[in-house]
Design an enzyme around this catalytic site. Sequence first.
Site, short mmCIF file in Angstrom:
data_model
loop_
_atom_site.label_atom_id
_atom_site.label_comp_id
_atom_site.label_asym_id
_atom_site.label_seq_id
_atom_site.Cartn_x
_atom_site.Cartn_y
_atom_site.Cartn_z
N GLU A 81 37.56 55.90 80.75
CA GLU A 81 36.69 55.88 81.92
C GLU A 81 37.55 55.70 83.18
O GLU A 81 37.05 55.34 84.24
CB GLU A 81 35.63 54.79 81.81
CG GLU A 81 36.17 53.41 81.54
CD GLU A 81 35.07 52.38 81.45
OE1 GLU A 81 34.35 52.22 82.44
OE2 GLU A 81 34.93 51.75 80.39
N CYS A 113 33.11 51.97 77.83
CA CYS A 113 34.04 51.51 76.79
C CYS A 113 33.72 52.09 75.42
O CYS A 113 34.46 51.88 74.46
CB CYS A 113 34.01 49.99 76.68
SG CYS A 113 34.43 49.17 78.20
N HIS A 235 34.05 44.76 70.53
CA HIS A 235 34.60 45.10 71.85
C HIS A 235 34.79 43.79 72.62
O HIS A 235 33.89 42.95 72.64
CB HIS A 235 33.61 46.02 72.58
CG HIS A 235 33.92 46.18 74.04
ND1 HIS A 235 35.16 46.61 74.48
CD2 HIS A 235 33.18 45.95 75.16
CE1 HIS A 235 35.15 46.64 75.81
NE2 HIS A 235 33.97 46.24 76.24
P1 HMG Z 1 31.55 34.13 85.90
O1 HMG Z 1 30.68 34.07 87.10
O2 HMG Z 1 32.95 33.72 86.07
O3 HMG Z 1 30.86 33.36 84.70
O4 HMG Z 1 31.54 35.61 85.34
P2 HMG Z 1 30.58 31.85 84.37
O5 HMG Z 1 30.70 31.00 85.61
O6 HMG Z 1 29.33 31.86 83.62
O7 HMG Z 1 31.83 31.43 83.45
C1 HMG Z 1 32.16 32.12 82.29
C2 HMG Z 1 32.23 31.15 81.13
O8 HMG Z 1 33.25 30.18 81.41
C3 HMG Z 1 30.94 30.36 80.89
O9 HMG Z 1 30.80 30.21 79.49
C4 HMG Z 1 31.26 29.01 81.50
O10 HMG Z 1 30.50 27.93 80.95
C5 HMG Z 1 32.72 28.89 81.14
P3 HMG Z 1 29.44 30.67 78.73
O11 HMG Z 1 28.34 29.90 79.34
O12 HMG Z 1 29.30 32.15 79.04
O13 HMG Z 1 29.70 30.38 77.29
N1 HMG Z 1 33.45 27.90 81.98
C6 HMG Z 1 34.30 27.00 81.49
N2 HMG Z 1 34.68 26.72 80.21
C7 HMG Z 1 35.58 25.73 80.03
N3 HMG Z 1 36.09 24.98 81.04
C8 HMG Z 1 35.73 25.22 82.32
C9 HMG Z 1 34.79 26.26 82.58
N4 HMG Z 1 34.22 26.76 83.69
C10 HMG Z 1 33.39 27.75 83.31
N5 HMG Z 1 36.25 24.47 83.31
C11 HMG Z 1 31.75 37.43 83.85
C12 HMG Z 1 31.95 35.94 84.02
C13 HMG Z 1 32.20 37.83 82.46
C14 HMG Z 1 30.27 37.77 84.04
C15 HMG Z 1 32.62 38.17 84.93
O14 HMG Z 1 33.98 37.91 84.68
C16 HMG Z 1 32.39 39.66 84.94
O15 HMG Z 1 31.49 40.14 85.61
N6 HMG Z 1 33.25 40.41 84.20
C17 HMG Z 1 33.11 41.89 84.10
C18 HMG Z 1 31.93 42.30 83.25
C19 HMG Z 1 32.11 42.00 81.78
O16 HMG Z 1 33.21 41.80 81.31
N7 HMG Z 1 31.00 42.02 81.04
C20 HMG Z 1 31.04 41.84 79.60
C21 HMG Z 1 29.93 42.58 78.86
S1 HMG Z 1 29.80 44.29 79.39
C22 HMG Z 1 31.10 45.09 78.56
O17 HMG Z 1 31.68 44.56 77.67
C23 HMG Z 1 31.45 46.46 79.04
C24 HMG Z 1 32.72 46.54 79.88
O18 HMG Z 1 33.86 46.36 79.06
C25 HMG Z 1 32.77 47.85 80.66
C26 HMG Z 1 32.57 49.15 79.89
O19 HMG Z 1 31.77 49.29 79.00
O20 HMG Z 1 33.20 50.12 80.33
C27 HMG Z 1 32.79 45.43 80.95
#
Ligand code: HMG
Length: 386
Positions: A81, A113, A235
Site C-alpha cells: 500500500e 495490510c 497481523h
Molecule cells: P493511543 O492514543 O496512543 O492509545 O493510540 P492509548 O492511549 O489507548 O494507549 C495504547 C495502550 O497503551 C493502551 O492499552 C494503554 O492502556 C496502554 P490498551 O487499553 O489498548 O490495552 N498504556 C500503557 N501501558 C503501560 N504503561 C503505560 C501506559 N500508557 C498507556 N504507562 C493507537 C494507540 C494504536 C490507536 C495509535 O497508535 C494508532 O492510531 N496507530 C495506528 C493505527 C493502528 O495501528 N491500528 C491497529 C488496528 S488497524 C490495522 O491493524 C491496520 C493497519 O496495519 C493498516 C492497514 O491495514 O494497512 C494499521
Amino acid sequence: MSAGIGIHDLSLATGQYVLDLDLLAAATGTNLDKFHVGLGLDEMSVLAPDEDVVTLAASAALPLVRRHGTDRVRTLMVATESGVDQSKSLAVYVHRLLGLPASCRAVELKQACYGATAGLQAALGLVARNPEEQVLLIAADVARYEPGSTAEPTQGAGAVAMLVGAEPGLLTVEPVSGVRTADVDDFWRPNDRSVALVDGRLSVTAYLDALSGAWDDYQARGGVPVEAIDRFCYHQPFTRMATKAHRRLAQRTGVELDEAALMPTTRYNRRLGNSYTASLYAALASLLDHDDDLAGRRVALFSYGSGSVGELVTGVVGDGYRSAERGLRHARALDERKPVDVHRYRELHAAAEHPSDVDVDVPVASGTPFRFAGVRGGARRYEVGA
Ligand code: HMG
C-alpha cells in the site's frame, strides 16, 4: 517435504536505519511503558534516503532467487500500500532488479495490510493449475503517519518475500479459509497524501470485528475447531494487537488460549514496527525462526487490512522448516541497522517524498543490494548496488 501447495521458503528484509522508541518517548514526553508494554514495540525501522518500497521488496526476494533460481517462477506479485506509481506495477521494477525471466507475469496487489494474503490465495490457485510453476510473492511496505500523532510510534518498514509452490518446505496451506469484508473508514490514504489518515480506536475495533467475522466464516466452511490449531500468527500493527486478537478469539470460541505462546511470533515485529502487508508474514518468519517444535503443527494466520478485509487461513508446518542460515540472515537484517535519533528520523520522514516533476539524483547512502537512484523525466530510477 510435505505434499500440497504453500510457502516453500521465505525471507525478510528491512530498512538500513533504526529508531529506538526510548528516544521517541523522551522526545514526546511519553512514558516508556506505553510503547514497550501498551503497544508492545521497542524499535522502528527507518529507510535510508536511497531506499524505498521497491528496494525493500527486491532485497527481501534476493536470497530466494539465489537459493532457488528463477526457472520455475512464472508470476511475480508484490502486495503493497506504499506504491510509487498509480499505473506501473511495483512488481515490474522488482522484476528487472532481480533479473527475472521475461516470460514471467508481474503485478501489484492492494487492499491495505491484507494484500499479500489475497496474493497468497491467487498464488495457490496458479500453482494448483500447474504444479510445475512457482509464484514469487512479496509483501513490502513503509508505514508512515503524521509525526507527532499517536500513530507515530507504530510506523516502521519491512518486506517478506515468499516462494509459493507445490510440495512446500515451510507451510502447506489448507483449503478452508474464513473471510470477512466490511466498508469501514478506519485507516486509509487518499491519492494526494503521503501519510495515512487513521481513526485509531475505530481501527482496533474494526480489526477485532474482522477477526470474529473471519472466524465465523471459517467455521461455517468446515474449518477445524480452535483446539486443533497449535500456533496463532496475527497481523501486528503493534505487537500488543496480537494479544487483543487472541483474547477476542478466546471470547468468540469460549476456549482459553495461551497468550504466552504468541511471544515467538512477535520478536521481529517488536523491532520492525508496522510493516503493513509484511507484518503478518514477519510474524510467521519470527515463529519459524524461534520455535523448535513446529514440524507437523497447524498454524493459523490472521490477515487484516483496514478498510476492511480480514482472512483467516491455516497451514501445516513442514518437517524441514528449521534453518539456521535463515534465522541468522534475519537477525543480521535487524541487528546491523544503523541507529538514528529523533531529529534525523524526522528529517528522513520529511525528505522521503520526491515530486515527479523535479529531477533529482540521490547519493549512495545505504550500501544495499538495490538502490533508489532518483527521478529523471518523471520516472523513478533504480540501480543494482555494488
Ligand atoms: P493511543 O492514543 O496512543 O492509545 O493510540 P492509548 O492511549 O489507548 O494507549 C495504547 C495502550 O497503551 C493502551 O492499552 C494503554 O492502556 C496502554 P490498551 O487499553 O489498548 O490495552 N498504556 C500503557 N501501558 C503501560 N504503561 C503505560 C501506559 N500508557 C498507556 N504507562 C493507537 C494507540 C494504536 C490507536 C495509535 O497508535 C494508532 O492510531 N496507530 C495506528 C493505527 C493502528 O495501528 N491500528 C491497529 C488496528 S488497524 C490495522 O491493524 C491496520 C493497519 O496495519 C493498516 C492497514 O491495514 O494497512 C494499521
